[in-house]
Enzyme design. Structure first.
Site, PDB file in Angstrom:
ATOM      1  N   ASN A   9       0.859  -1.173   0.000  1.00 28.87           N
ATOM      2  CA  ASN A   9       0.000   0.000   0.000  1.00 28.87           C
ATOM      3  C   ASN A   9       0.902   1.232   0.000  1.00 28.87           C
ATOM      4  O   ASN A   9       1.412   1.626   1.036  1.00 28.87           O
ATOM      5  CB  ASN A   9      -0.907  -0.021   1.244  1.00 28.87           C
ATOM      6  CG  ASN A   9      -1.721   1.253   1.377  1.00 28.87           C
ATOM      7  OD1 ASN A   9      -1.823   2.040   0.435  1.00 28.87           O
ATOM      8  ND2 ASN A   9      -2.297   1.463   2.557  1.00 28.87           N
ATOM      9  N   TRP A  10       1.081   1.822  -1.169  1.00 30.27           N
ATOM     10  CA  TRP A  10       2.012   2.945  -1.291  1.00 30.27           C
ATOM     11  C   TRP A  10       1.440   4.237  -0.734  1.00 30.27           C
ATOM     12  O   TRP A  10       2.141   5.238  -0.652  1.00 30.27           O
ATOM     13  CB  TRP A  10       2.399   3.145  -2.762  1.00 30.27           C
ATOM     14  CG  TRP A  10       3.330   2.106  -3.289  1.00 30.27           C
ATOM     15  CD1 TRP A  10       3.965   1.137  -2.558  1.00 30.27           C
ATOM     16  CD2 TRP A  10       3.743   1.930  -4.644  1.00 30.27           C
ATOM     17  NE1 TRP A  10       4.746   0.377  -3.380  1.00 30.27           N
ATOM     18  CE2 TRP A  10       4.631   0.836  -4.665  1.00 30.27           C
ATOM     19  CE3 TRP A  10       3.448   2.585  -5.838  1.00 30.27           C
ATOM     20  CZ2 TRP A  10       5.224   0.388  -5.845  1.00 30.27           C
ATOM     21  CZ3 TRP A  10       4.042   2.135  -7.012  1.00 30.27           C
ATOM     22  CH2 TRP A  10       4.921   1.054  -7.015  1.00 30.27           C
ATOM     23  N   LYS A  11       0.153   4.258  -0.465  1.00 25.43           N
ATOM     24  CA  LYS A  11      -0.505   5.480   0.019  1.00 25.43           C
ATOM     25  C   LYS A  11      -0.214   6.620  -0.960  1.00 25.43           C
ATOM     26  O   LYS A  11      -0.110   6.372  -2.154  1.00 25.43           O
ATOM     27  CB  LYS A  11      -0.044   5.792   1.445  1.00 25.43           C
ATOM     28  CG  LYS A  11      -0.170   4.557   2.350  1.00 25.43           C
ATOM     29  CD  LYS A  11      -0.002   4.833   3.801  1.00 25.43           C
ATOM     30  CE  LYS A  11      -0.171   3.528   4.557  1.00 25.43           C
ATOM     31  NZ  LYS A  11      -0.148   3.702   5.994  1.00 25.43           N
ATOM     32  N   HIS A  95      -9.586   1.604   4.625  1.00 30.20           N
ATOM     33  CA  HIS A  95      -8.318   1.811   5.322  1.00 30.20           C
ATOM     34  C   HIS A  95      -8.537   2.830   6.449  1.00 30.20           C
ATOM     35  O   HIS A  95      -9.324   3.766   6.295  1.00 30.20           O
ATOM     36  CB  HIS A  95      -7.247   2.315   4.340  1.00 30.20           C
ATOM     37  CG  HIS A  95      -5.891   2.315   4.955  1.00 30.20           C
ATOM     38  ND1 HIS A  95      -5.461   3.324   5.788  1.00 30.20           N
ATOM     39  CD2 HIS A  95      -4.893   1.403   4.909  1.00 30.20           C
ATOM     40  CE1 HIS A  95      -4.236   3.033   6.218  1.00 30.20           C
ATOM     41  NE2 HIS A  95      -3.876   1.873   5.701  1.00 30.20           N
ATOM     42  N   GLU A  97      -6.916   5.275   7.384  1.00 32.65           N
ATOM     43  CA  GLU A  97      -6.681   6.671   6.997  1.00 32.65           C
ATOM     44  C   GLU A  97      -7.903   7.233   6.272  1.00 32.65           C
ATOM     45  O   GLU A  97      -8.218   8.412   6.387  1.00 32.65           O
ATOM     46  CB  GLU A  97      -5.405   6.767   6.140  1.00 32.65           C
ATOM     47  CG  GLU A  97      -4.165   6.621   7.025  1.00 32.65           C
ATOM     48  CD  GLU A  97      -2.976   5.967   6.341  1.00 32.65           C
ATOM     49  OE1 GLU A  97      -2.911   5.938   5.108  1.00 32.65           O
ATOM     50  OE2 GLU A  97      -2.086   5.468   7.084  1.00 32.65           O
ATOM     51  N   GLU A 167      -5.705  -4.303  10.834  1.00 31.31           N
ATOM     52  CA  GLU A 167      -4.683  -3.277  11.028  1.00 31.31           C
ATOM     53  C   GLU A 167      -5.007  -2.438  12.266  1.00 31.31           C
ATOM     54  O   GLU A 167      -5.776  -1.471  12.178  1.00 31.31           O
ATOM     55  CB  GLU A 167      -4.632  -2.355   9.813  1.00 31.31           C
ATOM     56  CG  GLU A 167      -4.257  -3.040   8.523  1.00 31.31           C
ATOM     57  CD  GLU A 167      -3.626  -2.066   7.525  1.00 31.31           C
ATOM     58  OE1 GLU A 167      -2.547  -2.369   7.027  1.00 31.31           O
ATOM     59  OE2 GLU A 167      -4.217  -0.990   7.282  1.00 31.31           O
ATOM     60  N   GLY A 173       2.271   2.813  10.704  1.00 31.72           N
ATOM     61  CA  GLY A 173       3.251   3.876  10.504  1.00 31.72           C
ATOM     62  C   GLY A 173       3.940   4.343  11.778  1.00 31.72           C
ATOM     63  O   GLY A 173       4.577   5.388  11.787  1.00 31.72           O
ATOM     64  N   SER A 213       3.131  -1.503  10.564  1.00 30.55           N
ATOM     65  CA  SER A 213       4.579  -1.535  10.832  1.00 30.55           C
ATOM     66  C   SER A 213       5.216  -2.896  10.563  1.00 30.55           C
ATOM     67  O   SER A 213       6.106  -3.322  11.304  1.00 30.55           O
ATOM     68  CB  SER A 213       4.863  -1.062  12.264  1.00 30.55           C
ATOM     69  OG  SER A 213       4.491   0.294  12.412  1.00 30.55           O
ATOM     70  N   GLY A 234       2.694  -0.817   4.386  1.00 28.23           N
ATOM     71  CA  GLY A 234       2.788   0.583   3.965  1.00 28.23           C
ATOM     72  C   GLY A 234       4.238   0.979   3.752  1.00 28.23           C
ATOM     73  O   GLY A 234       4.839   0.679   2.716  1.00 28.23           O
ATOM     74  N   GLY A 235       4.827   1.631   4.735  1.00 30.98           N
ATOM     75  CA  GLY A 235       6.178   2.204   4.632  1.00 30.98           C
ATOM     76  C   GLY A 235       7.213   1.260   4.037  1.00 30.98           C
ATOM     77  O   GLY A 235       7.978   1.650   3.143  1.00 30.98           O
TER      78      GLY A 235
HETATM   79  P1  PGA Z   1       2.634   0.725   7.660  1.00 29.90           P
HETATM   80  O1  PGA Z   1       1.188   0.914   7.002  1.00 29.90           O
HETATM   81  O2  PGA Z   1       3.178  -0.580   7.171  1.00 29.90           O
HETATM   82  O3  PGA Z   1       3.432   1.905   7.189  1.00 29.90           O
HETATM   83  O4  PGA Z   1       2.444   0.719   9.150  1.00 29.90           O
HETATM   84  C1  PGA Z   1       0.322  -0.183   6.856  1.00 29.90           C
HETATM   85  C2  PGA Z   1      -0.968   0.278   6.243  1.00 29.90           C
HETATM   86  O5  PGA Z   1      -1.411   1.376   6.544  1.00 29.90           O
HETATM   87  O6  PGA Z   1      -1.589  -0.454   5.446  1.00 29.90           O
END
Ligand code: PGA
Length: 249
Positions: A9-11, A95, A97, A167, A173, A213, A234-235
């Site tokens: 997930n590159w956001k 998600h 976010e 999640e 993050g 994370s 994500g990251g």
């Molecule tokens: P993260 O994000 O790996 O940066 O914690 C995961 C996500 O939001 O899907």
């Protein structure tokens, strides 16, 4: 047997050229048959070029969101029909976010999920609690409710097309992941919830990822848990080498 699924997930990251650079690097390192299913979810602007770039590989394309209407006067939105047109195999919905910053509700998540299924796109639906909710002992109740509403009106033939990502919001993050055991416990609860709504047989075949994370250093902790079927990353998915290390970890 549930096949592990690892999604990047590159956001809101990567221009088209950065996205293509990543895909090139990944393509040069992957085997034709990776054990895990690998999904790349770029921002909308890079979907088309990435779709073209991964043609003929084992990589799958995913979107990060979708609107539930097919077309019309919804300025700024992207429909399931448009995603289908780009060969999107997956789309993330709900998600945290989106739920947090953009005030998406469980009902909207359900509408999006069903709209995707109508177009043959597999939803990756995210659920998870805040730190406050966890500390107040509300995790089980909240996650159960999110799952129940997300699957409302989804027929039993469609259930195994859906991937769930557990999640915990406090882990996203933050560099503070859940423990493998704890994630396994909540994911087990999600599976039992599906068992109650549908049947144990169906629930047994639904893939449920952990997200929050995840890195190449901690993926093994999640991979060895019996209920966890991969990760939403994500990251650590922004670099091809680290994404691949997670996918193989
Ligand atoms: P993260 O994000 O790996 O940066 O914690 C995961 C996500 O939001 O899907």
């Amino acid at each position: 047997m549930r096949r592990k699924i690892v999604a990047a997930n590159w956001k809101m990251n990567k221009t088209v050229s950065e996205a293509l650079e990543f895909v090139d690097e990944l393509k040069s390192s992957i085997r034709e048959t990776e054990e895990a299913e690998l999904v790349i979810c770029p921002p909308f602007t890079a979907l088309y070029p990435v779709s073209r770039a991964i043609e003929g590989t084992c990589l799958k394309l995913g979107a990060q969101d979708v609107y539930y209407q097919e077309k019309g006067a919804f300025t700024g939105e992207i429909s399931p029909l448009m995603l289908e047109d780009l060969n999107c195999a997956y789309a993330i919905v709900g998600h945290s976010e989106r739920r947090g910053y953009f005030k998406e509700t469980d009902i909207e998540v359900n509408k999006k999920l069903r709209a995707l299924l109508d177009h043959g796109i597999r939803p990756i639906v995210c659920v998870g609690e805040t730190l406050e909710q966890r500390e107040a002992g509300q995790t089980e109740e909240l996650v159960t409710r999110q799952v129940e509403i997300a699957f409302d009106g989804v027929g039993q033939n469609d259930v195994t097309s859906v991937v769930i990502a557990y999640e915990p919001i406090w882990a996203i993050g933050t560099g503070r992941s859940a423990t493998g055991e704890d994630a396994n416990r909540v994911i087990g609860l999600i599976r039992r919830t599906l068992g109650k709504i549908y049947s144990d047989e169906i629930a047994k075949n639904v893939r449920i990822q952990y997200g929050g994370s995840v890195t190449p250093d901690n993926i093994a902790e999640f991979s060895r848990q019996p209920e966890i079927d991969g990760a939403l990353v994500g990251g650590a998915s922004l670099k091809a080498s680290s994404f691949l290390a997670i996918a193989r970890g």
